[in-house]
Write an enzyme that holds these catalytic residues in place. Structure first.
Site, PDB file in Angstrom:
ATOM      1  CE1 TYR A 125     -87.082 -97.007  28.577  1.00  0.00           C
ATOM      2  CE2 TYR A 125     -87.671 -94.827  27.777  1.00  0.00           C
ATOM      3  CZ  TYR A 125     -87.982 -95.968  28.486  1.00  0.00           C
ATOM      4  OH  TYR A 125     -89.220 -96.067  29.097  1.00  0.00           O
TER       5      TYR A 125
HETATM    6  P1  NAP Z   1     -89.486-100.190  37.746  1.00  0.00           P
HETATM    7  O1  NAP Z   1     -89.952 -99.884  39.138  1.00  0.00           O
HETATM    8  O2  NAP Z   1     -88.010-100.096  37.475  1.00  0.00           O
HETATM    9  O3  NAP Z   1     -90.005-101.659  37.384  1.00  0.00           O
HETATM   10  C1  NAP Z   1     -89.461-102.406  36.355  1.00  0.00           C
HETATM   11  C2  NAP Z   1     -89.677-103.874  36.674  1.00  0.00           C
HETATM   12  O4  NAP Z   1     -89.105-104.648  35.607  1.00  0.00           O
HETATM   13  C3  NAP Z   1     -88.995-104.343  37.977  1.00  0.00           C
HETATM   14  O5  NAP Z   1     -89.921-104.985  38.804  1.00  0.00           O
HETATM   15  C4  NAP Z   1     -87.938-105.311  37.504  1.00  0.00           C
HETATM   16  O6  NAP Z   1     -87.739-106.430  38.333  1.00  0.00           O
HETATM   17  C5  NAP Z   1     -88.553-105.806  36.192  1.00  0.00           C
HETATM   18  N1  NAP Z   1     -87.518-106.439  35.416  1.00  0.00           N
HETATM   19  C6  NAP Z   1     -86.313-105.920  35.041  1.00  0.00           C
HETATM   20  N2  NAP Z   1     -85.580-106.870  34.433  1.00  0.00           N
HETATM   21  C7  NAP Z   1     -86.329-108.014  34.442  1.00  0.00           C
HETATM   22  C8  NAP Z   1     -86.102-109.339  33.978  1.00  0.00           C
HETATM   23  N3  NAP Z   1     -84.935-109.712  33.402  1.00  0.00           N
HETATM   24  N4  NAP Z   1     -87.065-110.263  34.137  1.00  0.00           N
HETATM   25  C9  NAP Z   1     -88.248-109.924  34.738  1.00  0.00           C
HETATM   26  N5  NAP Z   1     -88.507-108.676  35.216  1.00  0.00           N
HETATM   27  C10 NAP Z   1     -87.558-107.741  35.064  1.00  0.00           C
HETATM   28  O7  NAP Z   1     -90.185 -99.252  36.692  1.00  0.00           O
HETATM   29  P2  NAP Z   1     -91.547 -98.393  36.824  1.00  0.00           P
HETATM   30  O8  NAP Z   1     -91.249 -97.109  37.466  1.00  0.00           O
HETATM   31  O9  NAP Z   1     -92.618 -99.280  37.384  1.00  0.00           O
HETATM   32  O10 NAP Z   1     -91.841 -98.078  35.286  1.00  0.00           O
HETATM   33  C11 NAP Z   1     -92.288 -99.115  34.421  1.00  0.00           C
HETATM   34  C12 NAP Z   1     -91.827 -98.843  33.013  1.00  0.00           C
HETATM   35  O11 NAP Z   1     -92.436 -97.662  32.498  1.00  0.00           O
HETATM   36  C13 NAP Z   1     -90.331 -98.534  32.883  1.00  0.00           C
HETATM   37  O12 NAP Z   1     -89.562 -99.690  32.898  1.00  0.00           O
HETATM   38  C14 NAP Z   1     -90.267 -97.803  31.569  1.00  0.00           C
HETATM   39  O13 NAP Z   1     -90.094 -98.720  30.524  1.00  0.00           O
HETATM   40  C15 NAP Z   1     -91.646 -97.166  31.439  1.00  0.00           C
HETATM   41  N6  NAP Z   1     -91.598 -95.700  31.473  1.00  0.00           N
HETATM   42  C16 NAP Z   1     -90.948 -95.027  32.454  1.00  0.00           C
HETATM   43  C17 NAP Z   1     -90.947 -93.635  32.479  1.00  0.00           C
HETATM   44  C18 NAP Z   1     -90.290 -92.862  33.610  1.00  0.00           C
HETATM   45  O14 NAP Z   1     -90.470 -91.637  33.678  1.00  0.00           O
HETATM   46  N7  NAP Z   1     -89.575 -93.513  34.507  1.00  0.00           N
HETATM   47  C19 NAP Z   1     -91.603 -92.920  31.500  1.00  0.00           C
HETATM   48  C20 NAP Z   1     -92.275 -93.620  30.494  1.00  0.00           C
HETATM   49  C21 NAP Z   1     -92.268 -95.011  30.509  1.00  0.00           C
HETATM   50  P3  NAP Z   1     -87.019-106.324  39.788  1.00  0.00           P
HETATM   51  O15 NAP Z   1     -88.035-105.698  40.671  1.00  0.00           O
HETATM   52  O16 NAP Z   1     -86.702-107.725  40.108  1.00  0.00           O
HETATM   53  O17 NAP Z   1     -85.806-105.453  39.574  1.00  0.00           O
END
Ligand code: NAP
Length: 210
Positions: A125
């Site tokens: 990742y």
């Molecule tokens: P999330 O709720 O999983 O949101 C990710 C979004 O990406 C979802 O709305 C998803 O769409 C969309 N997505 C996935 N595949 C796609 C595609 N093919 N085309 C268009 N959209 C797509 O994640 P979050 O909690 O908001 O976090 C945002 C980001 O922060 C993470 O993805 C990660 O990279 C980063 N991050 C996370 C952490 C952690 O602790 N979790 C730490 C540091 C950074 P759907 O709603 O349709 O599924």
């Protein structure tokens, strides 16, 4: 600015769209499913359909800035991490260049600067994030990369620690991440810079002010 939110249906994305709507900017929510449209249009936010695994050029029509807040999430395999977090982000950067965007903000992750130093299970990742960030840093865009620590669903505190490199890993609420991303859109001191982000002592509105 008219701001395309890529990953608008995500947990950070949804909060971010609302914050942008209450700001001087106009959000455009990019979603990949028609079921995801009404939640935004019901509150007066424009939407555009776009799937990062397909052709999503049209989403960039009439856009001034983009915030990439998408991700494949923890429930899919490593193939999707490459397709979404890496290639989807890189394609977004390339479209940003092609459409001459004024700003591009990338929601990355702490550890993306040095993936090999991260926990083994996270390295794939972190490499994906690293490659996307590197493409953006080498672009012509006026970018900001934000690398948060662990994301929580705690209410926002309005206070963060945003630095080029933090001393240790920490966490930050999604609401504070969204607030910071929206705020940095119009902060000239954030131009062409990369930051780590955790919750801290500084008011978001004062970050990089002096
Ligand atoms: P999330 O709720 O999983 O949101 C990710 C979004 O990406 C979802 O709305 C998803 O769409 C969309 N997505 C996935 N595949 C796609 C595609 N093919 N085309 C268009 N959209 C797509 O994640 P979050 O909690 O908001 O976090 C945002 C980001 O922060 C993470 O993805 C990660 O990279 C980063 N991050 C996370 C952490 C952690 O602790 N979790 C730490 C540091 C950074 P759907 O709603 O349709 O599924």
């Amino acid at each position: 600015m008219r701001v395309l939110v890529i990953g608008a249906n995500g947990k950070v994305g949804k909060i971010l769209v609302k914050k942008l709507k209450d700001s001087a900017h106009e959000p455009v929510a990019m979603v990949r499913d028609t079921d995801q449209i009404p939640q935004f249009e019901d509150i007066g936010v424009k939407t555009v359909l776009g799937d990062l695994e397909k052709d999503f050029d049209k989403a960039f029509y009439g856009i001034d800035a983009a915030i990439f807040a998408a991700g494949s999430g923890p429930h899919t395999g490593p193939d999707k991490t490459v397709l979404i977090d890496q290639e989807g982000a890189i394609k977004s950067v390339e479209l940003g260049e092609r459409f001459g965007l004024q700003r591009f903000i990338m929601l990355s992750s702490m550890g993306a600067d040095d993936p090999a130093a991260g926990p083994k299970a996270m390295q794939h990742y972190l490499y994906a994030k690293h490659r996307a960030d590197e493409r953006l840093e080498n672009s012509d865009l006026n970018y900001t990369i934000v690398r948060p620590g662990g994301l929580t669903n705690q209410p926002g505190t309005g206070k963060v620690n945003l630095k080029g490199k933090l001393d240790e890993f920490g966490s930050v609420s999604r609401e504070d991440v969204a607030e910071t991303l929206a705020y940095l859109l119009s902060v000239p001191r954030a131009d062409k810079r990369t930051f780590e982000l955790v919750n801290g002592d500084q008011e978001i509105g004062e970050v990089l002010a002096y």
